[in-house]
Design an enzyme around this catalytic site. Sequence first.
Site, PDB file in Angstrom:
ATOM      1  N   HIS A  70       0.819  -1.218   0.000  1.00 57.72           N
ATOM      2  CA  HIS A  70       0.000   0.000   0.000  1.00 57.72           C
ATOM      3  C   HIS A  70       0.854   1.269   0.000  1.00 57.72           C
ATOM      4  O   HIS A  70       0.330   2.375  -0.099  1.00 57.72           O
ATOM      5  CB  HIS A  70      -0.998  -0.009   1.166  1.00 57.72           C
ATOM      6  CG  HIS A  70      -0.413   0.296   2.495  1.00 57.72           C
ATOM      7  ND1 HIS A  70      -0.080  -0.674   3.406  1.00 57.72           N
ATOM      8  CD2 HIS A  70      -0.106   1.477   3.088  1.00 57.72           C
ATOM      9  CE1 HIS A  70       0.400  -0.109   4.501  1.00 57.72           C
ATOM     10  NE2 HIS A  70       0.390   1.197   4.332  1.00 57.72           N
ATOM     11  N   ASP A 129       0.017  -7.661   1.688  1.00 58.91           N
ATOM     12  CA  ASP A 129       0.484  -6.278   1.645  1.00 58.91           C
ATOM     13  C   ASP A 129       2.016  -6.235   1.587  1.00 58.91           C
ATOM     14  O   ASP A 129       2.691  -5.810   2.529  1.00 58.91           O
ATOM     15  CB  ASP A 129      -0.044  -5.545   2.878  1.00 58.91           C
ATOM     16  CG  ASP A 129       0.123  -4.039   2.789  1.00 58.91           C
ATOM     17  OD1 ASP A 129       0.448  -3.540   1.703  1.00 58.91           O
ATOM     18  OD2 ASP A 129      -0.078  -3.371   3.829  1.00 58.91           O
ATOM     19  N   GLY A 154       3.004   7.007   9.426  1.00 58.48           N
ATOM     20  CA  GLY A 154       4.311   7.271   8.866  1.00 58.48           C
ATOM     21  C   GLY A 154       5.254   6.095   8.882  1.00 58.48           C
ATOM     22  O   GLY A 154       6.325   6.161   8.317  1.00 58.48           O
ATOM     23  N   SER A 183       4.311   2.818   8.020  1.00 58.98           N
ATOM     24  CA  SER A 183       3.887   1.738   7.148  1.00 58.98           C
ATOM     25  C   SER A 183       5.045   1.257   6.299  1.00 58.98           C
ATOM     26  O   SER A 183       5.853   2.050   5.811  1.00 58.98           O
ATOM     27  CB  SER A 183       2.764   2.202   6.222  1.00 58.98           C
ATOM     28  OG  SER A 183       1.558   2.269   6.926  1.00 58.98           O
ATOM     29  N   GLY A 184       5.116  -0.047   6.106  1.00 62.83           N
ATOM     30  CA  GLY A 184       6.171  -0.635   5.311  1.00 62.83           C
ATOM     31  C   GLY A 184       7.435  -0.927   6.083  1.00 62.83           C
ATOM     32  O   GLY A 184       8.322  -1.626   5.599  1.00 62.83           O
TER      33      GLY A 184
END
Length: 253
Positions: A69, A114, A204, A206-207
């Site tokens: 995402h 994801d 902030g 994410s990932g």
Amino acid sequence: MEHIEVVLVIFLSSTFFISTPCAEKFRHEIIGGDEAEPHSRPYMTYLKIDDFFCGGSLITPGWVLSAAHCYGDIVVILGAHDVTQPEETQQILGVESYHLHPEYDYETSLPFNDVLLLKLSSRAEINEYVETIPLPTSTSDLPKDTPCSVAGWGLIDQTHATNKLFETNVTITSRRLCRRYYPGLSDGMICAGSHNRITDSSQGDSGGPLVCNGALEGIVSFGYHHPPGVYARVGKYLEWIKQTISQYDTIDI
């Protein structure tokens, strides 16, 4: 560098989504954490994406692993602590190719599969500030209460952003308990958090990596305004990760 609230909300909202074609839904941040010792996590990757950002992990000199995402027009920054400063340790690289998991689904209520691989336009220079992180050696679930940590450059409370890397400790939550919060939880997801204090990943971040026993066990994915947070379980995707890298870059296998 201006920070825009992005990606997943574990703590601040029960709505998840942001403003790019594939990254339109999720937010994350470090809550209840502390500033990391500069460059103590040399695998950490800052992904500058259009008007927002994500985290990622350097898994080989030529590849970064992040959340699907977070897909967008990405610039990769390695070796950073304060992302607003032109630190001599930083390496700024482009992305040669983007590889979303073929079964990534961002149109449902949960972001299944994801996972995003980024092939860098040039290989990172490995040194004391930029290093790779090992992938897990097992495809199995981690036991509940396994100690882990997360890190990122997102908000550190409901109103304050940070330009410096923050980190916090979490523990693995059992799949049975996590399904009480997320009934649609799949075996490609893993949950972690703390019920004793407000500590987790959120906006902030994410990932970014969920690190357990020195390995990259999870990718920050999504959550509600309370723990636990949900991570893409890297062990589930080991075969796809290795096959993709092998197909596009035999040097890194």
